[in-house]
Design an enzyme around this catalytic site. Structure first.
Site, PDB file in Angstrom:
ATOM      1  N   ALA A  77     -19.332   9.398  -7.425  1.00  0.00           N
ATOM      2  CA  ALA A  77     -20.306   8.362  -7.095  1.00  0.00           C
ATOM      3  C   ALA A  77     -19.816   7.446  -5.976  1.00  0.00           C
ATOM      4  CB  ALA A  77     -20.630   7.533  -8.343  1.00  0.00           C
ATOM      5  N   HIS A  78     -18.522   7.075  -6.018  1.00  0.00           N
ATOM      6  CA  HIS A  78     -18.031   6.153  -4.996  1.00  0.00           C
ATOM      7  C   HIS A  78     -17.942   6.810  -3.622  1.00  0.00           C
ATOM      8  CE1 HIS A  78     -14.666   7.657  -7.513  1.00  0.00           C
ATOM      9  NE2 HIS A  78     -14.046   7.871  -6.370  1.00  0.00           N
ATOM     10  N   HIS A 201       4.889 -10.858 -10.820  1.00  0.00           N
ATOM     11  CA  HIS A 201       5.644 -10.463 -12.016  1.00  0.00           C
ATOM     12  C   HIS A 201       5.253 -11.375 -13.179  1.00  0.00           C
ATOM     13  CE1 HIS A 201       8.985  -9.139 -14.530  1.00  0.00           C
ATOM     14  NE2 HIS A 201       9.197 -10.430 -14.803  1.00  0.00           N
TER      15      HIS A 201
END
Length: 222
Positions: A77-78, A201
């Site tokens: 789809a993308h 982090h």
């Protein structure tokens, strides 16, 4: 055990029995180009019934095609979304862009599996010299804290230029994380470009950074 499968390797050899709790069966896909009357206007199809396109243009002037029906790229789809934008831009006289080498693929299981670019098999078949680096999520503090540390990040880079050629991820967040690899490949980044980019982090994305560090030097947590 709820399921048992017997199969033979594609290269030949002895059959193998696999036991599993469940079996996911995929029958594949095919383009929906029948009953559209394409033959009446002369639009050319390939042997698999995909519409043959050149920069999304068919052989018939004024007729464009995108998505699962065309002979370019994966049936996702993308990919179709990017093709739709590119086609509209080109119809309007602008420059449209779709890079079929940087279309991400995602398998929405748990853990998820995602990849972009080349596999080791493809690089070997093409005779391209490369380096490989893998970083496990068991060495990623966020994944361990989430108690979901299955999987790894694997990167493939050109042996001479360090350019990123492929990224493969198995993890709960792989479908989201692969976007970093897609962006890096779109702009021809190297593993060192990614490895020297600061990642927050603790995050799962640090596994991508450390896999790339391992491609040009070595990671710091594994």
């Amino acid at each position: 055990i709820n399921a048992e499968y017997m199969g033979e390797p594609s290269e030949g050899g002895a059959s193998e029995v696999l036991e599993a709790d469940a079996v996911l069966v995929s029958v594949g896909r095919r383009p929906y180009t029948e009953s559209l009357g394409l033959e009446n206007i002369g639009v050319k199809l390939n042997e698999r019934k995909h519409i043959i396109v050149d920069h999304l243009k068919t052989n018939v002037p004024g007729i464009w095609a995108i998505g699962d029906v065309v002979d370019k790229g994966p049936m996702l789809a993308h990919k179709a979304e990017d093709e739709g934008i590119a086609a509209a831009e080109m119809i309007a006289g602008k420059a449209g862009h779709v890079d079929y080498d940087t279309i991400p693929n995602v398998v929405y299981t748990h853990p998820e599996v995602a990849w972009v670019g080349k596999t080791e098999q493809e690089l070997k078949a093409a005779g391209i010299k490369y380096r490989s680096s893998k970083f496990p999520f068991q060495a990623n503090s966020r994944a361990v804290t989430n108690q979901d540390a299955d999987g790894f990040v694997k990167v493939l880079v050109d042996a001479e230029t360090d350019r990123l050629l492929g990224m493969h991820i198995i993890n709960q967040n792989a479908g989201e994380a692969i976007a970093e690899g897609v962006l890096a490949m779109e702009y021809k980044a190297s593993s060192e470009d990614i490895g020297r980019t600061c990642h927050a982090h603790p995050t799962l994305s640090e596994a991508i950074k450390e896999a790339c560090m391992g491609a040009y030097s070595k990671p710091i947590h594994f």
